[in-house]
Design a protein around this motif. Structure first.
Motif, PDB file in Angstrom:
ATOM      1  N   ARG A  46      42.781  32.148  37.478  1.00  0.00           N
ATOM      2  CA  ARG A  46      41.985  33.371  37.334  1.00  0.00           C
ATOM      3  C   ARG A  46      42.829  34.362  36.556  1.00  0.00           C
ATOM      4  O   ARG A  46      43.831  34.872  37.055  1.00  0.00           O
ATOM      5  CB  ARG A  46      41.619  33.949  38.694  1.00  0.00           C
ATOM      6  CG  ARG A  46      40.917  35.319  38.623  1.00  0.00           C
ATOM      7  CD  ARG A  46      40.932  35.968  39.985  1.00  0.00           C
ATOM      8  NE  ARG A  46      40.277  37.254  40.058  1.00  0.00           N
ATOM      9  CZ  ARG A  46      40.844  38.436  39.749  1.00  0.00           C
ATOM     10  NH1 ARG A  46      42.066  38.489  39.270  1.00  0.00           N
ATOM     11  NH2 ARG A  46      40.184  39.558  39.924  1.00  0.00           N
ATOM     12  N   HIS A  83      37.027  41.090  46.350  1.00  0.00           N
ATOM     13  CA  HIS A  83      38.019  41.956  46.984  1.00  0.00           C
ATOM     14  C   HIS A  83      38.032  43.350  46.380  1.00  0.00           C
ATOM     15  O   HIS A  83      38.617  44.263  46.938  1.00  0.00           O
ATOM     16  CB  HIS A  83      39.401  41.317  46.846  1.00  0.00           C
ATOM     17  CG  HIS A  83      39.869  41.349  45.425  1.00  0.00           C
ATOM     18  ND1 HIS A  83      39.283  40.586  44.425  1.00  0.00           N
ATOM     19  CD2 HIS A  83      40.838  42.083  44.815  1.00  0.00           C
ATOM     20  CE1 HIS A  83      39.885  40.853  43.284  1.00  0.00           C
ATOM     21  NE2 HIS A  83      40.826  41.750  43.490  1.00  0.00           N
ATOM     22  N   ASP A  84      37.425  43.519  45.194  1.00  0.00           N
ATOM     23  CA  ASP A  84      37.441  44.821  44.531  1.00  0.00           C
ATOM     24  C   ASP A  84      36.248  45.664  44.948  1.00  0.00           C
ATOM     25  O   ASP A  84      35.306  45.193  45.581  1.00  0.00           O
ATOM     26  CB  ASP A  84      37.467  44.639  43.012  1.00  0.00           C
ATOM     27  CG  ASP A  84      38.871  44.364  42.486  1.00  0.00           C
ATOM     28  OD1 ASP A  84      39.835  44.840  43.113  1.00  0.00           O
ATOM     29  OD2 ASP A  84      38.991  43.677  41.455  1.00  0.00           O
ATOM     30  N   ASP A  86      49.383  46.223  45.546  1.00  0.00           N
ATOM     31  CA  ASP A  86      48.009  46.043  45.083  1.00  0.00           C
ATOM     32  C   ASP A  86      47.484  44.650  45.467  1.00  0.00           C
ATOM     33  O   ASP A  86      46.883  43.951  44.656  1.00  0.00           O
ATOM     34  CB  ASP A  86      47.944  46.270  43.564  1.00  0.00           C
ATOM     35  CG  ASP A  86      46.513  46.362  43.036  1.00  0.00           C
ATOM     36  OD1 ASP A  86      45.589  46.552  43.845  1.00  0.00           O
ATOM     37  OD2 ASP A  86      46.335  46.219  41.806  1.00  0.00           O
ATOM     38  N   HIS A 102      50.312  42.484  33.440  1.00  0.00           N
ATOM     39  CA  HIS A 102      51.401  43.366  33.876  1.00  0.00           C
ATOM     40  C   HIS A 102      52.301  42.664  34.885  1.00  0.00           C
ATOM     41  O   HIS A 102      51.907  41.666  35.476  1.00  0.00           O
ATOM     42  CB  HIS A 102      50.853  44.653  34.492  1.00  0.00           C
ATOM     43  CG  HIS A 102      49.672  44.442  35.409  1.00  0.00           C
ATOM     44  ND1 HIS A 102      48.362  44.561  34.983  1.00  0.00           N
ATOM     45  CD2 HIS A 102      49.582  44.096  36.715  1.00  0.00           C
ATOM     46  CE1 HIS A 102      47.538  44.308  35.980  1.00  0.00           C
ATOM     47  NE2 HIS A 102      48.236  44.013  37.054  1.00  0.00           N
ATOM     48  N   GLU A 119      38.694  37.293  34.225  1.00  0.00           N
ATOM     49  CA  GLU A 119      38.297  38.434  35.035  1.00  0.00           C
ATOM     50  C   GLU A 119      38.172  39.611  34.086  1.00  0.00           C
ATOM     51  O   GLU A 119      39.145  40.293  33.771  1.00  0.00           O
ATOM     52  CB  GLU A 119      39.311  38.721  36.142  1.00  0.00           C
ATOM     53  CG  GLU A 119      38.765  39.661  37.205  1.00  0.00           C
ATOM     54  CD  GLU A 119      39.320  41.074  37.131  1.00  0.00           C
ATOM     55  OE1 GLU A 119      38.704  41.969  37.732  1.00  0.00           O
ATOM     56  OE2 GLU A 119      40.348  41.290  36.486  1.00  0.00           O
ATOM     57  N   ILE A 173      35.765  42.731  33.765  1.00  0.00           N
ATOM     58  CA  ILE A 173      34.682  43.493  34.377  1.00  0.00           C
ATOM     59  C   ILE A 173      34.259  44.535  33.350  1.00  0.00           C
ATOM     60  O   ILE A 173      34.795  45.643  33.321  1.00  0.00           O
ATOM     61  CB  ILE A 173      35.145  44.115  35.719  1.00  0.00           C
ATOM     62  CG1 ILE A 173      35.749  43.025  36.623  1.00  0.00           C
ATOM     63  CG2 ILE A 173      34.011  44.836  36.422  1.00  0.00           C
ATOM     64  CD1 ILE A 173      34.858  41.804  36.859  1.00  0.00           C
ATOM     65  N   ASP A 222      43.739  37.608  35.355  1.00  0.00           N
ATOM     66  CA  ASP A 222      43.445  38.970  35.819  1.00  0.00           C
ATOM     67  C   ASP A 222      43.454  39.974  34.664  1.00  0.00           C
ATOM     68  O   ASP A 222      44.315  39.918  33.786  1.00  0.00           O
ATOM     69  CB  ASP A 222      44.510  39.369  36.854  1.00  0.00           C
ATOM     70  CG  ASP A 222      44.254  40.733  37.462  1.00  0.00           C
ATOM     71  OD1 ASP A 222      43.162  40.916  38.029  1.00  0.00           O
ATOM     72  OD2 ASP A 222      45.134  41.610  37.369  1.00  0.00           O
ATOM     73  N   ALA A 223      42.501  40.875  34.690  1.00  0.00           N
ATOM     74  CA  ALA A 223      42.518  42.065  33.818  1.00  0.00           C
ATOM     75  C   ALA A 223      42.705  41.743  32.334  1.00  0.00           C
ATOM     76  O   ALA A 223      43.347  42.498  31.600  1.00  0.00           O
ATOM     77  CB  ALA A 223      43.613  43.035  34.289  1.00  0.00           C
ATOM     78  N   ARG A 267      32.989  54.613  42.628  1.00  0.00           N
ATOM     79  CA  ARG A 267      32.667  53.210  42.873  1.00  0.00           C
ATOM     80  C   ARG A 267      32.525  53.030  44.380  1.00  0.00           C
ATOM     81  O   ARG A 267      32.703  53.980  45.135  1.00  0.00           O
ATOM     82  CB  ARG A 267      33.795  52.318  42.333  1.00  0.00           C
ATOM     83  CG  ARG A 267      33.787  52.179  40.816  1.00  0.00           C
ATOM     84  CD  ARG A 267      35.058  52.670  40.145  1.00  0.00           C
ATOM     85  NE  ARG A 267      36.146  51.726  40.267  1.00  0.00           N
ATOM     86  CZ  ARG A 267      37.354  51.887  39.714  1.00  0.00           C
ATOM     87  NH1 ARG A 267      37.624  52.980  39.020  1.00  0.00           N
ATOM     88  NH2 ARG A 267      38.281  50.987  39.859  1.00  0.00           N
TER      89      ARG A 267
END
Ligand code: OTU
Length: 609
Positions: free
Chosen positions: A248, A361-362, A107, A150, A292, A294, A250-251, A415
């Motif tokens: 950053r 990047h997403d 990923d 994770h 991050e 979203i 993440d998630a 998306r």
């Protein structure tokens, strides 16, 4: 520590009542050792930033986002391109995940196998430290991803957990059968419905289910375990010690779970962020957090916290609403939904700032709720569906060349992947050899970048946008990437293409010049300090986006932009600014207070405070 520690103790007592005293003592010892061993230059940086906590809000802050390997091969290779970044005005380099990832599918590095090592393909921790030092010498900051929701199954905690080690089983969420997973699944959504359906993965060797919100090779950590908190503090301290200026995170919305909820944005996530923040503020105040998250508009601002420092969470947060609404406005040729929705995003407190962006990047997930669409008189599902049609090029009047990502036939949600240039129409215009349309497509890209450069916070340039790099389909040849079309907008930097920026006749020169001058104009406009308030106005003409910013000391700023397909008029009287002067404009005719904006035209104004 004297100042920060009460907040740490309070946070730990709320999160881990049975373990708070033990954990606080352990962390205090760890932070004490860390500060004693802090390299002199970084300690100095800590002091400077405590004295100037608004350093990341200065108008000369400009971000650049890149994969180290795709930008420069390795971390060491980046040194060769610091002049390029300096030329663009970059002061904040965000390198995509660079810690050791699992082999094969990972990923894009978001499946970490070791937090202590740099990904060997990219270099070593010594290289990372050297890069941070070189950036600091140029007054640039380094932002690095910390994937803390994770780990990869190859991480040693996960390996031990899988083998049955009780201590490490408790680092994750293991279930012997489907009873609990089924109960949780009733209220969970699927992030990657196509390539990772469901939120749990069966491990035949362990005869257990494990919680995997994202891919099956990303095992969610159980943050209700105090040991996980302590481990992650060590990871953060290590990165701060290498000279990382911003993490950053993440998630973050997924970091706490409770049955009967969607397990996103739970109150404990905010308690976690406050407590992590307080520990790091005691140890390494030079290092800040970027959330991050979203998430829908009402969930977004809480990620920076509010009130006094003990209540602060992340200094920076991605403004995904602005990003989504910009693309929506470009497709519809009007700014009504954007105006209405941005007016409902809670103001960001003055201690924090957005990071604003056009592309990352997403994929672009259409985070436009049914309620938000209804306020504009639209059906939410239909509008999101339209945006997928439009940006995948299926809609008859579309100029975009994107791809639908993660279409979910059950919900009809999808998306969009695609580079900014391809989504703005540059790819289509080039293919058709249509110079008129190419010009308009470049103006679209400029308008988007002009808006994120002015809206407030750190604007991020996503690698390649400054040169108009198009979709890159070569990912289809790589088995580790082929099923994930987000790679279509993660190109490898072409330095020969970049070199064309010095030839004034090229597209690259045009776009690079636009981005560079936007950032230079921004740096020269004191009112663009990140602490200024932003007010989105409601103009009579709904094709226009109009916002005004006020800083109590540095003056006021306004932007007017035309997302419409025809020339639109606007009266400067509507801005309510005394003696506004034009900082920058494109496609605008000025006749006294009356302004005519061509399609994609915009102007920046500043005024004394
Ligand atoms: C992030 O994105 C990263 O940006 C992605 O590249 C990763 O694949 C993912 O985490 C897993 O590490 O769902 O569609 O609210 O939306 O964290 C992207 C936050 C994602 C999530 C976001 C996530």
């Amino acid at each position: 520590m004297r100042r920060r520690w009460p907040a740490v103790e309070r946070g730990l007592a709320t999160l881990y009542p049975a373990h708070a005293a033990r954990l606080a003592a352990l962390l205090a010892a760890r932070v004490g050792q860390f500060v004693d061993a802090r390299p002199e230059a970084l300690f100095q940086r800590d002091l400077e930033r405590e004295a100037e906590p608004d350093w990341f809000q200065q108008p000369d802050m400009v971000g650049y986002v890149a994969y180290a390997d795709r930008f420069a091969g390795t971390l060491a290779g980046i040194h060769d391109h610091l002049d390029y970044l300096g030329d663009l005005g970059v002061t904040y380099l965000h390198l995509m995940p660079l810690l050791k990832a699992r082999d094969g599918e990972n990923d894009g590095g978001y499946a970490v196998a070791s937090y202590d090592e740099v990904e060997p393909r990219l270099g070593t921790t010594t290289d990372l430290r050297a890069l941070a030092t070189a950036l600091h010498e140029r007054r640039m900051n380094l932002c690095v991803d910390l994937v803390l929701n994770h780990t990869a199954p190859e991480h040693e905690w996960a390996v031990k957990a899988r083998a049955g080690d009780r201590t490490y089983r408790d680092y994750y969420f293991f279930f012997p059968d489907r009873t609990m997973p089924d109960r949780y699944e009733r209220t969970l959504r699927e992030v990657f419905p196509t390539f990772a359906p469901g939120n749990f993965t069966w491990l035949p060797d362990a005869q257990q289910w494990v919680w995997t919100t994202f891919h099956e090779f990303q095992w969610d950590l159980d943050w209700s375990n105090p040991d996980v908190f302590a481990e992650m503090i060590s990871v953060m301290l290590h990165l701060a010690d290498l000279g990382v200026d911003a993490l950053r995170l993440d998630a973050v919305p997924f970091m706490w779970k409770r049955e009967g909820t969607d397990c996103e944005n739970l109150p404990e996530v905010h308690e976690l962020l406050r407590t992590l923040r307080a520990v790091m503020a005691a140890a390494a105040p030079a290092t800040i957090f970027k959330a991050e998250a979203i998430v829908p508009p009402d969930q977004l601002t809480p990620y920076v916290g509010a009130g006094d420092p003990p209540q602060h969470e992340c200094e920076l947060a991605y403004h995904n609403q602005l990003m989504v609404l910009l693309w929506s406005s470009l497709a519809t040729g009007e700014a009504r939904l954007m105006t209405n929705s941005l007016q409902r995003v809670a103001a960001i407190p003055t201690h924090a700032s957005w990071v604003t962006y056009v592309r990352c990047h997403d994929d672009i997930g259409w985070a436009i709720t049914d309620e938000a669409a209804a306020r504009t008189g639209w059906n939410g599902f239909d509008h999101r569906n339209f945006l997928n049609q439009f940006y995948s090029g299926a809609f008859p009047t579309s100029f975009a060349r994107g791809e639908v990502f993660q279409f979910n036939p059950e919900t009809g949600d999808g998306r969009i992947s695609g580079s900014a240039a391809s989504l703005c129409g540059i790819e289509m215009a080039l293919a058709a050899g249509d110079t008129g349309h190419l010009d308009l497509a470049c103006k679209r890209l400029e308008l988007l970048y002009a808006t994120v450069a002015a809206f407030g916070g750190i604007p991020l340039i996503y690698m390649g946008d400054e040169l108009g790099l198009l979709n890159d389909h070569s990912y289809l040849d790589d088995p580790a990437h082929a099923d994930d079309n987000r790679w279509v907008h993660r190109p490898v930097m072409s330095w020969p293409v970049a070199a064309r920026r010095t030839d004034r006749t090229t597209l690259e020169a045009r776009l690079f010049g636009v981005v560079r001058s936007l950032m230079a104009d921004r740096a020269a406009t004191p009112a663009l300090h990140g602490g200024a308030s932003v007010q989105v106005l409601t103009p009579a003409d709904q094709a226009l986006l109009v916002f005004v910013r006020h800083h109590p000391v540095r003056g006021s700023f306004a932007m007017v932009a035309n997302f419409g397909h025809s020339t639109r008029a606007f009266s400067l009287a509507g801005l309510d600014l005394t003696a506004p002067c034009v900082v920058r404009s494109a496609g605008v005719d000025f006749e006294g207070p009356a302004v005519a904006l061509a399609p994609m035209g915009y102007a920046w104004f500043s005024a004394p405070g």
